[in-house]
Design a protein around this motif. Structure first.
Motif, PDB file in Angstrom:
ATOM      1  N   SER A  47       0.846  -1.192   0.000  1.00  0.00           N
ATOM      2  CA  SER A  47       0.000   0.000   0.000  1.00  0.00           C
ATOM      3  C   SER A  47       0.883   1.244   0.000  1.00  0.00           C
ATOM      4  CB  SER A  47      -0.938   0.002   1.204  1.00  0.00           C
ATOM      5  OG  SER A  47      -0.224  -0.001   2.409  1.00  0.00           O
ATOM      6  N   PHE A  48       0.324   2.354  -0.503  1.00  0.00           N
ATOM      7  CA  PHE A  48       1.097   3.587  -0.569  1.00  0.00           C
ATOM      8  C   PHE A  48       0.204   4.788  -0.311  1.00  0.00           C
ATOM      9  CE2 PHE A  48      -0.246   2.946  -4.985  1.00  0.00           C
ATOM     10  CZ  PHE A  48      -0.738   4.197  -5.328  1.00  0.00           C
ATOM     11  N   GLU A  49       0.855   5.893   0.052  1.00  0.00           N
ATOM     12  CA  GLU A  49       0.182   7.179   0.181  1.00  0.00           C
ATOM     13  C   GLU A  49       1.199   8.287  -0.026  1.00  0.00           C
ATOM     14  OE1 GLU A  49      -1.330   8.408   4.028  1.00  0.00           O
ATOM     15  OE2 GLU A  49       0.318   7.421   5.067  1.00  0.00           O
ATOM     16  N   ILE A  50       0.697   9.445  -0.436  1.00  0.00           N
ATOM     17  CA  ILE A  50       1.543  10.636  -0.509  1.00  0.00           C
ATOM     18  C   ILE A  50       1.179  11.477   0.703  1.00  0.00           C
ATOM     19  CG2 ILE A  50       2.084  12.743  -1.778  1.00  0.00           C
ATOM     20  CD1 ILE A  50       1.559  11.207  -4.335  1.00  0.00           C
ATOM     21  N   LYS A  51       2.209  11.765   1.505  1.00  0.00           N
ATOM     22  CA  LYS A  51       1.993  12.496   2.756  1.00  0.00           C
ATOM     23  C   LYS A  51       3.147  13.475   2.942  1.00  0.00           C
ATOM     24  CE  LYS A  51       0.922  11.505   7.561  1.00  0.00           C
ATOM     25  NZ  LYS A  51       0.783  10.426   8.545  1.00  0.00           N
ATOM     26  N   GLU A  52       2.804  14.755   3.078  1.00  0.00           N
ATOM     27  CA  GLU A  52       3.809  15.804   3.287  1.00  0.00           C
ATOM     28  C   GLU A  52       4.899  15.748   2.213  1.00  0.00           C
ATOM     29  OE1 GLU A  52       5.146  15.331   7.302  1.00  0.00           O
ATOM     30  OE2 GLU A  52       3.147  15.670   8.124  1.00  0.00           O
ATOM     31  N   ALA A  53       4.497  15.671   0.965  1.00  0.00           N
ATOM     32  CA  ALA A  53       5.381  15.672  -0.208  1.00  0.00           C
ATOM     33  C   ALA A  53       6.286  14.444  -0.295  1.00  0.00           C
ATOM     34  CB  ALA A  53       6.216  16.948  -0.261  1.00  0.00           C
ATOM     35  N   SER A  54       5.994  13.414   0.466  1.00  0.00           N
ATOM     36  CA  SER A  54       6.742  12.156   0.398  1.00  0.00           C
ATOM     37  C   SER A  54       5.813  11.033  -0.032  1.00  0.00           C
ATOM     38  CB  SER A  54       7.335  11.801   1.765  1.00  0.00           C
ATOM     39  OG  SER A  54       8.322  12.713   2.146  1.00  0.00           O
ATOM     40  N   LEU A  55       6.377  10.074  -0.741  1.00  0.00           N
ATOM     41  CA  LEU A  55       5.658   8.855  -1.093  1.00  0.00           C
ATOM     42  C   LEU A  55       6.040   7.815  -0.049  1.00  0.00           C
ATOM     43  CD1 LEU A  55       4.032   7.011  -3.062  1.00  0.00           C
ATOM     44  CD2 LEU A  55       6.217   6.576  -4.205  1.00  0.00           C
ATOM     45  N   LEU A  56       5.052   7.263   0.637  1.00  0.00           N
ATOM     46  CA  LEU A  56       5.298   6.247   1.652  1.00  0.00           C
ATOM     47  C   LEU A  56       4.773   4.907   1.147  1.00  0.00           C
ATOM     48  CD1 LEU A  56       4.181   8.279   4.774  1.00  0.00           C
ATOM     49  CD2 LEU A  56       6.497   7.939   3.937  1.00  0.00           C
ATOM     50  N   LEU A  57       5.632   3.885   1.183  1.00  0.00           N
ATOM     51  CA  LEU A  57       5.254   2.523   0.826  1.00  0.00           C
ATOM     52  C   LEU A  57       5.194   1.708   2.099  1.00  0.00           C
ATOM     53  CD1 LEU A  57       5.892   3.460  -2.043  1.00  0.00           C
ATOM     54  CD2 LEU A  57       7.119   1.345  -2.392  1.00  0.00           C
ATOM     55  N   TYR A  58       4.066   1.014   2.321  1.00  0.00           N
ATOM     56  CA  TYR A  58       3.856   0.210   3.522  1.00  0.00           C
ATOM     57  C   TYR A  58       3.835  -1.266   3.137  1.00  0.00           C
ATOM     58  CZ  TYR A  58       2.385   4.692   5.426  1.00  0.00           C
ATOM     59  OH  TYR A  58       2.336   6.005   5.814  1.00  0.00           O
ATOM     60  N   TYR A  59       4.794  -1.992   3.665  1.00  0.00           N
ATOM     61  CA  TYR A  59       4.891  -3.424   3.410  1.00  0.00           C
ATOM     62  C   TYR A  59       4.092  -4.185   4.466  1.00  0.00           C
ATOM     63  CZ  TYR A  59       8.608  -2.636   0.027  1.00  0.00           C
ATOM     64  OH  TYR A  59       9.322  -2.239  -1.073  1.00  0.00           O
ATOM     65  N   SER A  60       3.711  -5.398   4.141  1.00  0.00           N
ATOM     66  CA  SER A  60       2.992  -6.254   5.081  1.00  0.00           C
ATOM     67  C   SER A  60       4.013  -6.952   5.970  1.00  0.00           C
ATOM     68  CB  SER A  60       2.145  -7.266   4.311  1.00  0.00           C
ATOM     69  OG  SER A  60       1.462  -8.091   5.195  1.00  0.00           O
ATOM     70  N   CYS A  61       4.159  -6.474   7.192  1.00  0.00           N
ATOM     71  CA  CYS A  61       5.138  -7.008   8.145  1.00  0.00           C
ATOM     72  C   CYS A  61       4.458  -7.223   9.499  1.00  0.00           C
ATOM     73  CB  CYS A  61       6.295  -6.030   8.348  1.00  0.00           C
ATOM     74  SG  CYS A  61       7.174  -5.575   6.853  1.00  0.00           S
TER      75      CYS A  61
END
Length: 133
Positions: free
Chosen positions: A107-121
């Motif tokens: 999953s991903f989101e753009i937050k505060e001009a950053s792209l964040l990728l969230y892995y299943s951990c």
């Protein structure tokens, strides 16, 4: 009467099938190149923070629903590896579908001009990317 019902049924199916499903251009901020700059380090208690890293890993999001991965892959949290890959993404679900042995979407989101990728951990794990000019 049966012909009229059949006609309207086919018409409804055609309308439903012909809707504009162009979901990957709804977020123009996502399109372009992104460079990996930080990784979330968590000891397992939820107190983790993003730590800056040096990496050549880059992502390029294209309008046609593809993301090109340069200097690595998205199959793990590795910050560098050889090779390139191309994956697909959806801005409706905010996910990247990876072609790995364990194909769990990222999953991903753009937050505060950053792209964040969230892995299943089990514990928190994520990567932060900054957009390239």
């Amino acid at each position: 009467m049966k012909k009229l019902m059949l006609f309207f049924s086919i018409l409804l199916l055609c309308i439903a099938a012909c809707t504009n499903d162009d979901d990957n251009t709804s977020n123009p901020d996502l399109l372009g190149k992104w460079k990996l700059v930080a990784q979330l380090v968590d000891p397992g208690d939820g107190s983790g923070t993003f730590q800056p890293i040096e990496s050549d890993l880059e992502l390029e999001f294209l309008e046609e629903g593809l993301v090109k991965v340069s200097n690595g892959n998205l199959c793990s949290l590795a910050i560098d590896s050889d090779g390139n890959s191309t994956e697909s993404y959806s801005t409706v679900e905010n996910t990247i579908d990876v072609t790995c042995n364990n194909p769990i979407p990222i999953s991903f989101e753009i937050k505060e001009a950053s792209l964040l990728l969230y892995y299943s951990c089990i514990e928190a794990c994520a990567q932060r990317y900054h957009k390239l000019p």
